[in-house]
Motif scaffolding. Structure first.
Motif, mmCIF file in Angstrom:
data_model
loop_
_atom_site.group_PDB
_atom_site.id
_atom_site.type_symbol
_atom_site.label_atom_id
_atom_site.label_comp_id
_atom_site.label_asym_id
_atom_site.label_seq_id
_atom_site.Cartn_x
_atom_site.Cartn_y
_atom_site.Cartn_z
ATOM 1 N N ASN A 81 0.756 -1.156 -0.016
ATOM 2 C CA ASN A 81 0.080 0.138 -0.059
ATOM 3 C C ASN A 81 0.783 1.153 -0.165
ATOM 4 O OD1 ASN A 81 -2.183 1.887 0.456
ATOM 5 N ND2 ASN A 81 -3.085 0.726 1.898
ATOM 6 N N THR A 82 0.456 2.200 -0.969
ATOM 7 C CA THR A 82 1.350 3.462 -0.902
ATOM 8 C C THR A 82 0.790 4.465 0.324
ATOM 9 O OG1 THR A 82 -0.081 4.631 -2.365
ATOM 10 C CG2 THR A 82 1.655 3.139 -3.495
ATOM 11 N N SER A 83 -0.308 4.159 0.804
ATOM 12 C CA SER A 83 -1.008 4.925 1.881
ATOM 13 C C SER A 83 -1.054 4.179 3.209
ATOM 14 C CB SER A 83 -2.221 5.686 1.574
ATOM 15 O OG SER A 83 -1.883 6.341 0.321
ATOM 16 N N ASP A 84 -1.499 4.801 4.370
ATOM 17 C CA ASP A 84 -1.981 4.171 5.321
ATOM 18 C C ASP A 84 -3.408 4.088 5.212
ATOM 19 O OD1 ASP A 84 -2.094 3.001 7.910
ATOM 20 O OD2 ASP A 84 -1.841 4.907 9.050
ATOM 21 N N GLY A 85 -3.903 3.000 4.874
ATOM 22 C CA GLY A 85 -5.274 2.671 4.141
ATOM 23 C C GLY A 85 -5.679 3.252 2.974
ATOM 24 N N TYR A 86 -6.547 4.146 2.889
ATOM 25 C CA TYR A 86 -7.060 4.578 1.475
ATOM 26 C C TYR A 86 -6.089 5.770 1.034
ATOM 27 C CZ TYR A 86 -11.002 1.849 2.837
ATOM 28 O OH TYR A 86 -11.929 0.892 3.358
ATOM 29 N N ALA A 87 -6.073 5.985 -0.309
ATOM 30 C CA ALA A 87 -5.058 6.925 -0.781
ATOM 31 C C ALA A 87 -6.186 8.302 -1.261
ATOM 32 C CB ALA A 87 -4.640 6.337 -2.050
ATOM 33 N N PRO A 88 -5.167 9.262 -1.155
ATOM 34 C CA PRO A 88 -5.787 10.381 -1.664
ATOM 35 C C PRO A 88 -5.902 10.486 -3.376
ATOM 36 C CG PRO A 88 -3.695 11.035 -1.097
ATOM 37 C CD PRO A 88 -3.971 9.690 -0.737
ATOM 38 N N ARG A 89 -6.971 10.909 -3.934
ATOM 39 C CA ARG A 89 -7.162 10.694 -5.240
ATOM 40 C C ARG A 89 -6.127 11.171 -6.225
ATOM 41 N NH1 ARG A 89 -8.771 14.362 -8.851
ATOM 42 N NH2 ARG A 89 -9.440 15.652 -7.317
ATOM 43 N N PRO A 90 -5.454 10.629 -6.793
ATOM 44 C CA PRO A 90 -4.305 11.134 -7.545
ATOM 45 C C PRO A 90 -4.657 12.461 -8.570
ATOM 46 C CG PRO A 90 -4.279 8.793 -7.646
ATOM 47 C CD PRO A 90 -5.532 9.133 -7.100
ATOM 48 N N ASP A 91 -3.789 13.189 -8.884
ATOM 49 C CA ASP A 91 -4.424 14.253 -9.729
ATOM 50 C C ASP A 91 -4.797 13.938 -11.055
ATOM 51 O OD1 ASP A 91 -3.713 16.070 -7.768
ATOM 52 O OD2 ASP A 91 -1.688 16.513 -8.451
ATOM 53 N N TYR A 92 -4.115 12.893 -11.600
ATOM 54 C CA TYR A 92 -4.629 12.293 -12.932
ATOM 55 C C TYR A 92 -5.962 11.758 -13.082
ATOM 56 C CZ TYR A 92 -3.119 7.548 -11.312
ATOM 57 O OH TYR A 92 -3.063 6.499 -10.493
ATOM 58 N N ARG A 93 -6.467 11.551 -11.829
ATOM 59 C CA ARG A 93 -7.954 11.004 -12.078
ATOM 60 C C ARG A 93 -8.802 12.066 -11.871
ATOM 61 N NH1 ARG A 93 -12.374 9.219 -9.424
ATOM 62 N NH2 ARG A 93 -11.787 9.412 -7.409
ATOM 63 N N PRO A 94 -9.609 12.414 -12.886
ATOM 64 C CA PRO A 94 -10.541 13.425 -12.832
ATOM 65 C C PRO A 94 -11.850 13.024 -12.038
ATOM 66 C CG PRO A 94 -10.828 12.396 -15.050
ATOM 67 C CD PRO A 94 -9.641 11.698 -14.237
ATOM 68 N N VAL A 95 -12.374 13.954 -11.328
ATOM 69 C CA VAL A 95 -13.818 13.839 -10.714
ATOM 70 C C VAL A 95 -14.729 13.814 -11.562
ATOM 71 C CG1 VAL A 95 -15.166 14.470 -8.942
ATOM 72 C CG2 VAL A 95 -12.863 14.741 -8.578
ATOM 73 N N THR A 96 -15.462 12.582 -11.807
ATOM 74 C CA THR A 96 -16.660 12.458 -12.874
ATOM 75 C C THR A 96 -17.747 13.276 -12.359
ATOM 76 O OG1 THR A 96 -17.448 10.622 -11.909
ATOM 77 C CG2 THR A 96 -15.924 10.256 -13.712
ATOM 78 N N LYS A 97 -18.719 13.727 -13.405
ATOM 79 C CA LYS A 97 -20.062 14.316 -12.949
ATOM 80 C C LYS A 97 -20.751 13.481 -11.914
ATOM 81 C CE LYS A 97 -20.658 16.584 -17.419
ATOM 82 N NZ LYS A 97 -21.256 16.661 -18.729
ATOM 83 N N PHE A 98 -20.833 12.100 -12.238
ATOM 84 C CA PHE A 98 -21.561 11.248 -11.109
ATOM 85 C C PHE A 98 -20.992 11.296 -9.968
ATOM 86 C CE2 PHE A 98 -21.689 7.010 -9.497
ATOM 87 C CZ PHE A 98 -23.073 6.796 -9.364
ATOM 88 N N GLU A 99 -19.931 11.326 -9.818
ATOM 89 C CA GLU A 99 -18.813 11.244 -8.796
ATOM 90 C C GLU A 99 -19.138 12.623 -7.939
ATOM 91 O OE1 GLU A 99 -14.220 10.819 -7.193
ATOM 92 O OE2 GLU A 99 -14.787 10.468 -9.159
ATOM 93 N N LYS A 100 -18.909 13.884 -8.553
ATOM 94 C CA LYS A 100 -19.438 15.041 -8.195
ATOM 95 C C LYS A 100 -20.856 15.306 -7.178
ATOM 96 C CE LYS A 100 -16.977 17.940 -10.649
ATOM 97 N NZ LYS A 100 -16.768 19.023 -11.846
#
Length: 243
Positions: free
Chosen positions: A207-226
């Motif tokens: 794991n690169t994080s301690d649990g869940y990771a922050p959203r990497p800059d390259y992954r956009p936030v989709t309309k559905f997600e927003k």
């Protein structure tokens, strides 16, 4: 994205050896859905498909020849309508992306975006992701894998159909280079917990994080997600590396 882990005991298609542990039954990474292809999508399939769709073949592909260059290579499983895939490919022109999706409207939609944005670093495979991984991707050849918002199969009795299972993750990891990454995202907390458990239990992943990771800059936030975030729904990213 709607990809899942589906057993099909009637199929004779199986991995070549026991080590993948997927041998006893064919496992499909998707459930077929009906969908109408729009005229624009069909036009993109007709005009751009021959250049950007790679036909499935049960042997390792020469991806450097397919893309016409040697570059880091990322596989995305279940790209849906392709908006996120196109945006990431545009942000990362130095990387090559292989998108796997079985649903024709999504394939047509992504081809349309490829044409509009001139994305030369994207290719599409319209086939089951498990067979693509088994046969067309060489061991230790991928720099990354993206799986965003796979079908969560909400009911507990259907959780076994989820894509992120130990056997599938072991297959994924076998195709990653040392240092290569797996990036998952889901908006279902229960599935996020399962993903974290399964990936943490795979000895070849860290794991690169301690649990869940922050959203990497390259992954956009989709309309559905927003929309979901505005309603107070959570989204969980996981980022693991092959050791």
């Amino acid at each position: 994205m709607n990809h899942d882990f589906q057993d099909d005991a009637t199929s004779s298609s199986a991995p070549a050896d026991e080590t993948s542990t997927l041998r006893h039954r064919r496992i499909r990474s998707f459930v077929t859905r009906a969908g109408r292809v729009s005229p624009g999508q069909q036009r993109a399939i007709d005009q751009l498909g021959p250049r950007y769709i790679v036909p499935y073949d049960a042997q390792v592909a020469d991806w450097s020849a397919v893309f016409g260059r040697e570059a880091p290579r990322v596989l995305e499983i279940g790209f849906g309508m392709g908006g996120t895939t196109a945006e990431i490919a545009a942000k990362r022109p130095g990387d090559d992306f292989i998108g796997v999706e079985v649903h024709e409207p999504g394939v047509g939609a992504l081809l349309k975006l490829i044409g509009e944005q001139g994305l030369g670093n994207l290719r599409i495979l319209q086939h089951d992701a498990v067979e693509v991984l088994e046969h067309m991707i060489a061991p230790a050849s991928l720099d990354g894998v993206h799986i965003y918002f796979p079908d969560p199969w909400h009911k507990a009795r259907h959780h076994k159909r989820r894509l992120i299972q130990p056997k599938f993750v072991a297959l994924l990891v076998s195709r990653l280079k040392p240092g290569g990454y797996v990036h998952l995202a889901t908006d279902w907390q229960n599935y996020a917990e399962q993903m974290l458990e399964v990936l943490s239990a795979e000895p070849a992943l860290q794991n690169t994080s301690d649990g869940y990771a922050p959203r990497p800059d390259y992954r956009p936030v989709t309309k559905f997600e927003k929309r979901g975030l505005n309603l107070g729904h959570g989204v969980w990213d996981l980022l693991f590396r092959r050791v």
